[in-house]
Design a protein around this motif. Structure first.
Motif, PDB file in Angstrom:
ATOM      1  N   SER A 182      12.899  70.979  58.765  1.00 23.46           N
ATOM      2  CA  SER A 182      12.139  72.232  58.678  1.00 23.46           C
ATOM      3  C   SER A 182      13.087  73.392  58.954  1.00 23.46           C
ATOM      4  CB  SER A 182      11.003  72.231  59.705  1.00 23.46           C
ATOM      5  OG  SER A 182      10.096  71.188  59.422  1.00 23.46           O
ATOM      6  N   ILE A 183      13.010  74.436  58.133  1.00 26.78           N
ATOM      7  CA  ILE A 183      13.890  75.589  58.303  1.00 26.78           C
ATOM      8  C   ILE A 183      13.107  76.875  58.100  1.00 26.78           C
ATOM      9  CG2 ILE A 183      15.944  74.342  57.531  1.00 26.78           C
ATOM     10  CD1 ILE A 183      15.694  75.836  54.860  1.00 26.78           C
ATOM     11  N   THR A 184      13.704  77.982  58.545  1.00 24.33           N
ATOM     12  CA  THR A 184      13.125  79.313  58.352  1.00 24.33           C
ATOM     13  C   THR A 184      14.125  80.149  57.555  1.00 24.33           C
ATOM     14  OG1 THR A 184      11.909  79.201  60.427  1.00 24.33           O
ATOM     15  CG2 THR A 184      12.257  81.392  59.483  1.00 24.33           C
ATOM     16  N   THR A 185      13.627  80.874  56.547  1.00 27.94           N
ATOM     17  CA  THR A 185      14.520  81.683  55.711  1.00 27.94           C
ATOM     18  C   THR A 185      13.797  82.934  55.239  1.00 27.94           C
ATOM     19  OG1 THR A 185      15.965  81.638  53.779  1.00 27.94           O
ATOM     20  CG2 THR A 185      13.864  80.504  53.583  1.00 27.94           C
ATOM     21  N   ASP A 186      14.542  83.934  54.842  1.00 30.25           N
ATOM     22  CA  ASP A 186      13.929  85.158  54.328  1.00 30.25           C
ATOM     23  C   ASP A 186      13.436  84.951  52.904  1.00 30.25           C
ATOM     24  OD1 ASP A 186      14.365  86.618  56.621  1.00 30.25           O
ATOM     25  OD2 ASP A 186      16.357  87.270  55.997  1.00 30.25           O
ATOM     26  N   ILE A 187      14.275  84.354  52.064  1.00 27.04           N
ATOM     27  CA  ILE A 187      13.933  84.220  50.644  1.00 27.04           C
ATOM     28  C   ILE A 187      14.085  82.770  50.207  1.00 27.04           C
ATOM     29  CG2 ILE A 187      14.481  84.920  48.280  1.00 27.04           C
ATOM     30  CD1 ILE A 187      15.586  87.521  49.369  1.00 27.04           C
ATOM     31  N   LEU A 188      13.041  82.253  49.568  1.00 26.01           N
ATOM     32  CA  LEU A 188      13.084  80.946  48.939  1.00 26.01           C
ATOM     33  C   LEU A 188      13.156  81.169  47.430  1.00 26.01           C
ATOM     34  CD1 LEU A 188      12.700  77.836  48.844  1.00 26.01           C
ATOM     35  CD2 LEU A 188      10.238  78.258  48.763  1.00 26.01           C
ATOM     36  N   VAL A 189      14.196  80.637  46.782  1.00 24.78           N
ATOM     37  CA  VAL A 189      14.360  80.788  45.335  1.00 24.78           C
ATOM     38  C   VAL A 189      14.129  79.422  44.667  1.00 24.78           C
ATOM     39  CG1 VAL A 189      15.885  81.469  43.458  1.00 24.78           C
ATOM     40  CG2 VAL A 189      16.041  82.625  45.680  1.00 24.78           C
ATOM     41  N   ILE A 190      13.193  79.385  43.743  1.00 27.53           N
ATOM     42  CA  ILE A 190      12.879  78.137  43.047  1.00 27.53           C
ATOM     43  C   ILE A 190      13.251  78.280  41.578  1.00 27.53           C
ATOM     44  CG2 ILE A 190      11.048  76.526  42.388  1.00 27.53           C
ATOM     45  CD1 ILE A 190       9.504  77.326  44.832  1.00 27.53           C
ATOM     46  N   ASP A 191      14.215  77.474  41.144  1.00 29.41           N
ATOM     47  CA  ASP A 191      14.548  77.447  39.716  1.00 29.41           C
ATOM     48  C   ASP A 191      13.572  76.494  39.018  1.00 29.41           C
ATOM     49  OD1 ASP A 191      15.875  78.101  37.438  1.00 29.41           O
ATOM     50  OD2 ASP A 191      17.523  76.686  37.742  1.00 29.41           O
ATOM     51  N   GLU A 192      13.426  76.662  37.685  1.00 27.67           N
ATOM     52  CA  GLU A 192      12.424  75.906  36.916  1.00 27.67           C
ATOM     53  C   GLU A 192      11.068  76.003  37.627  1.00 27.67           C
ATOM     54  OE1 GLU A 192      13.272  75.065  34.113  1.00 27.67           O
ATOM     55  OE2 GLU A 192      15.411  74.601  34.119  1.00 27.67           O
ATOM     56  N   ALA A 193      10.668  77.236  37.929  1.00 30.07           N
ATOM     57  CA  ALA A 193       9.523  77.478  38.806  1.00 30.07           C
ATOM     58  C   ALA A 193       8.184  77.091  38.194  1.00 30.07           C
ATOM     59  CB  ALA A 193       9.495  78.954  39.218  1.00 30.07           C
ATOM     60  N   HIS A 194       8.153  76.728  36.905  1.00 26.96           N
ATOM     61  CA  HIS A 194       6.893  76.240  36.343  1.00 26.96           C
ATOM     62  C   HIS A 194       6.504  74.892  36.947  1.00 26.96           C
ATOM     63  CE1 HIS A 194      10.308  75.114  33.796  1.00 26.96           C
ATOM     64  NE2 HIS A 194       9.682  73.967  33.578  1.00 26.96           N
TER      65      HIS A 194
END
Length: 504
Positions: free
Chosen positions: A8-20
């Protein structure tokens, strides 16, 4: 799989590629391990077959397929609709054809048709990636290719067959030109990069914009020597689903498979106009609604195209004044071919024309849909009256003597008139005369005036020769006399708004 052991982690921005894929349980399991403030999703195909909504508040940035082609980021598709002439009755599940019903398309005559089409065009098509119906079809189609063309290297890749090393070897051979035709089923819809693929074969019909885009995306990579690729779509007669099939012209707007008439709103700057009082009651409803929602300076609009979809729904798009010459050149050519082309052929022709238009203000889907509607006579370009002209025939001709007989005739046949033109008798005599352009002459007349506009920089003898040339090549079979056309042209070059009135 990694979600099981991921901390488990905490982050400001989560970026998801192939987001469909974001709604999938595997993606959700990963997100459950991450506490984030912002979620940024990146995808080229933001629609899902199961209609699940992507978990994002807004579209932060988007580019359409054809805009990326225009900007030279992607190779341009050169579409070929190959008609098999075969009839199939398919079922639909989750907004696309069911896998079970698609198996009926896997038969020897159809496979032989596909193979023969490649054989007849092998030099042109070159390195070809084929999307098959399913795993069995990929195997059977490969055998059909091998039997018919023993001198060519043909292979296939399907999921669940062979180990990863074997698949990587085939991909490497294909990249290096050792395999001429590589057939797959749903393997290369994502993540596969082979820029010099010259041709994509679509043997699988689809109702899904996302799947269509994923398949053709394998051909869109550019190279120093590649700016386009062949997109060969094998078309069967699918009865009630025929008009719902995804075809190359959906590429103009991959977020919405319907024509977005409001796409033209970006063609004008913000203007202060009364959204109600400035609307002409004669305008079609879709355009009045558009103007009401987003006021448009009609001085910047040359006209609009109105057409009907196969469903009977009326639609249209606007033509900017700066694009009218380009548009009319293409529109006149489409009209000249409508009697000798079927609807799909007109659509392909319009798509190829669109690639050559140096504008991104015209709606791609609107342009192609309007071309298709031409085949059944359900499409028309209508010029908007310029505010510099008067709004009635008789006001426009108020400086010219009109006999009672002529006045009566004008009233009687006004519905058959496309435009009223005025011309000087000669340069010395200031007296004016007039004529009319009839509806059945509108396209050749538009072509002639468009040609004149492109050459209005000419003067003297060169201009006189060009005016005569336009008449002899375009207007010779109309009711206009050559001297009338010449005198009209002289006025047109000085001030086009003073010498022509287009009728709504």
């Amino acid at each position: 799989m990694a979600a099981k052991t991921f901390p488990s982690i905490t982050t400001d921005i989560l970026v998801i590629d192939e987001a469909h894929h974001e709604p999938a349980q595997t993606y959700q399991a990963f997100q459950d391990k991450i506490e984030f403030k912002k979620n940024l999703g990146l995808t080229a195909t933001p629609k899902r077959l199961d209609a699940k909504v992507l978990n994002y508040e807004a579209i932060a940035y988007q580019k359409t397929f054809m805009s990326l082609v225009h900007e030279k980021w992607l190779a341009c598709p050169d579409p070929v609709l190959s008609q098999t002439g075969m009839v199939f009755d398919l079922d639909v599940r989750m907004d696309d054809f069911s896998e079970e019903s698609l198996t009926s398309l896997d038969n020897d005559p159809r496979n032989d048709f596909i193979v023969k089409h490649w054989m007849d065009n092998s030099e042109k098509y070159g390195k070809t990636l084929v999307f098959a119906l399913n795993r069995d079809h990929a195997r059977r189609l490969t055998e059909s290719f091998r039997k018919a063309i023993p001198g060519k290297m043909i292979d296939y890749i399907v999921s669940g067959e062979g180990n990863l090393s074997d698949r990587n070897t085939k991909v490497s051979l294909f990249r290096n030109g050792m395999i001429d035709v590589l057939i797959n089923c749903k393997i290369f819809t994502e993540g596969f990069d082979c820029p010099d693929v010259k041709t994509i074969f679509l043997t699988r019909p689809t109702l899904s914009v996302s799947l269509y885009l994923q398949m053709i995306g394998r051909g869109t990579r550019i190279t120093p020597t590649k700016t386009s690729f062949y997109l060969v779509d094998f078309q069967d007669d699918l009865g009630k689903f025929q008009n719902q099939l995804i075809k190359p012209w959906v590429l103009g707007d991959e977020l919405n498979n319907e024509l977005i008439t409001t796409a033209n709103k970006n063609i004008v700057e913000d203007v202060e106009v009364d959204p109600i009082s400035d609307i002409d009651e004669d305008l079609p409803n879709w355009l009045k609604e558009d103007i009401t929602l987003s006021p448009i300076d009609l001085n910047l609009i040359a006209g609009y195209v109105i057409f009907k979809h196969d469903s009977g729904r009326e639609d249209g798009f606007l033509v900017h004044v700066d694009d009218e010459d380009l548009f009319l050149n293409a529109w006149v050519e489409l009209n000249s071919k409508k009697d000798n082309c079927c609807a799909d052929e007109l659509g392909i022709l319009a798509l190829n024309m669109y690639k050559l238009l140096s504008t991104n203000r015209l709606s791609l889907q609107g342009f192609v849909s309007a071309a298709i509607a031409l085949a059944s006579g359900n499409s028309e370009y209508i010029k908007l009256n310029s505010p510099k002209t008067l709004t009635t025939i008789f006001d426009f001709l108020n400086d010219i003597y009109i006999s009672q007989e002529e006045e009566s005739d004008l009233k009687k046949h006004s519905s058959d008139i496309y435009a009223i033109i005025k011309f000087t008798i000669d340069e010395i005599d200031e007296g004016l005369s007039w004529s009319q352009v009839f509806e059945n002459e509108k396209y050749v007349f538009d072509k002639a005036t468009n040609e004149l506009t492109k050459n209005n920089h000419l003067r003297g003898l060169e201009l006189k020769k060009k005016i005569a040339c336009i008449y002899n090549e375009i207007l010779i079979d109309t009711h206009l006399l050559e001297f009338e056309w010449e005198r009209f042209c002289l006025n047109m070059i000085k001030d086009k708004f003073s010498c022509i009135l287009y009728l709504p």
